[in-house]
Design a protein around this motif. Structure first.
Motif, PDB file in Angstrom:
ATOM      1  N   ILE A 109     -10.843  21.953  16.725  1.00  0.00           N
ATOM      2  CA  ILE A 109     -10.275  21.252  17.014  1.00  0.00           C
ATOM      3  C   ILE A 109      -8.655  20.432  16.607  1.00  0.00           C
ATOM      4  CG2 ILE A 109     -11.477  18.591  17.271  1.00  0.00           C
ATOM      5  CD1 ILE A 109     -10.362  18.152  20.314  1.00  0.00           C
ATOM      6  N   VAL A 163      -6.220  27.012  15.733  1.00  0.00           N
ATOM      7  CA  VAL A 163      -7.733  26.191  17.181  1.00  0.00           C
ATOM      8  C   VAL A 163      -7.638  27.930  17.915  1.00  0.00           C
ATOM      9  CG1 VAL A 163      -7.903  25.239  19.007  1.00  0.00           C
ATOM     10  CG2 VAL A 163      -6.586  24.002  16.943  1.00  0.00           C
ATOM     11  N   ASN A 211     -11.118  28.686  18.085  1.00  0.00           N
ATOM     12  CA  ASN A 211     -12.468  29.769  18.959  1.00  0.00           C
ATOM     13  C   ASN A 211     -11.608  30.620  20.102  1.00  0.00           C
ATOM     14  OD1 ASN A 211     -12.014  26.914  18.342  1.00  0.00           O
ATOM     15  ND2 ASN A 211     -11.133  25.929  19.777  1.00  0.00           N
ATOM     16  N   TYR A 224      -6.906  23.658  22.270  1.00  0.00           N
ATOM     17  CA  TYR A 224      -8.299  23.435  22.416  1.00  0.00           C
ATOM     18  C   TYR A 224      -8.270  23.322  23.865  1.00  0.00           C
ATOM     19  CZ  TYR A 224     -12.989  21.704  22.438  1.00  0.00           C
ATOM     20  OH  TYR A 224     -14.333  21.651  22.584  1.00  0.00           O
TER      21      TYR A 224
END
Length: 260
Positions: A103, A119, A123, A165
Motif C-alpha cells: 500500500i 502497487v 497487488n 491500492y
C-alpha cells in the motif's frame, strides 16, 4: 436412524487438504501466515513466501513439510521465479492463495507514477501472473484446483489517500470473476476474500490514531479489529472440496462492516 457421527465425519472430510500443495504469497507474517498455518493443520503441504521479510520463521513454526521461498513480486519476473521454485520443490501446486500486497498512502495529486506502478504490480499484475501459471499447472487434472485472491473492503469502496491500492483491489475483485468464468469448465474455482479491518502491520498507523481507531470500531458491528485466525475458516473453505460449487465470489470477512 441416520448415524449423525458418521454424517459429521463425512462433511468434515470435505475440508481436509491431505496430499495438496498450497502456495500462499506474502505469508511471512500477518494474514498470510495465519492462512498458511490453517491450511497446514488441514493436511496441506504449504509453500510460504516472503521477500523483504523472509518466511523461514513461519515455515519453522508450521513445521512438517512447510518450506519457505523468497521472491520479489514487485518485479515482473518475480511471479515466475516463485512458481518455478515451488514446482521444483513440490512438483505441483493445487491451491494458490494470492495474499501478497502493498500500500502507498499519499494524496492522489501527489502520487508518483513509479509508486502507482509498484502497487499495481504487486497487488494485481503479479496476482494475474501467478494465477495464470497455476491454472496452466492445474488444467487437465481430475481434482479441482483452487485459487483464492485476497481482495479488500476497497474492492467496494474508494478509500482516502490510497488511489493505487483501491484501483488494484477493485481490479482483484473483477479479475476473480473473469478468471472464474473461464476456468470453471476446467475444474478450477477462483474466489476472493475481502478482509475488513484486521490488526496487522499494514494497519498499525490506523490503530495508533485514537480518532480513526474509534471511528473504525464504531462502524464495525462486531466491535473489534479482526485477527488473522478470523480469516482462517474462510480461506480453508475456499481451498477445500467443500467449496467445489462456489466460484467467482468475493466473500467479505469484516465483522459486519459492509452490512452497516
Amino acid at each position: 436412524m441416520e448415524n449423525t457421527s458418521s454424517a459429521s465425519s463425512h462433511i468434515l472430510d470435505l475440508f481436509r487438504l491431505d496430499g495438496k500443495v498450497a502456495l500462499i504469497t506474502g505469508s511471512a507474517s500477518g494474514l498470510g501466515a495465519g492462512i498458511a498455518g490453517a491450511l497446514a493443520q488441514a493436511g496441506a503441504t504449504v509453500a510460504v513466501h516472503g521477500n523483504r521479510r523472509a518466511a523461514t520463521d513461519t515455515a519453522s513454526t508450521i513445521g512438517g513439510t512447510a518450506h519457505a521461498f523468497r521472491a520479489d513480486l514487485g518485479s515482473t519476473e518475480g511471479a515466475e521465479d516463485l512458481f518455478s521454485q515451488v514446482k521444483a520443490q513440490f512438483g505441483k501446486v493445487d491451491i494458490l492463495i494470492n495474499n501478497a500486497g502493498t500500500i502507498h498512502r499519499a494524496a492522489a495529486e501527489e502520487v508518483a507514477l513509479a509508486d502507482w506502478q509498484q502497487v499495481l504490480q504487486v497487488n494485481l499484475t503479479s496476482l494475474f501472473q501467478l494465477s495464470q501459471l497455476a491454472a496452466r499447472d492445474m488444467i487437465g487434472r481430475s481434482a479441482p484446483g483452487k485459487i483464492v485472491n485476497i481482495a479488500s473492503l476497497l474492492s467496494f469502496q474508494g478509500g482516502i489517500r490510497v488511489p493505487a491500492y483501491a484501483a488494484s483491489k477493485g481490479g482483484v475483485a473483477q479479475l476473480t470473476k473473469a478468471l472464474a468464468n473461464e476456468w470453471a469448465p476446467k475444474h478450477i474455482q477462483v474466489n476472493a476474500i475481502a478482509p475488513g479491518y484486521f490488526a496487522t502491520t499494514n494497519t498499525e498507523a490506523l490503530q495508533a490514531d485514537e480518532t480513526r481507531n474509534r471511528q473504525i470500531l464504531e462502524r464495525i458491528p462486531a466491535g473489534r479489529w479482526g485477527q488473522p485466525q478470523d480469516l482462517a475458516g474462510a480461506a480453508l473453505f475456499l481451498s477445500s472440496r467443500a467449496s467445489d460449487y462456489v466460484t467467482g465470489t468475493v466473500l467479505t470477512v469484516d465483522g459486519g462492516w459492509m452490512g452497516r
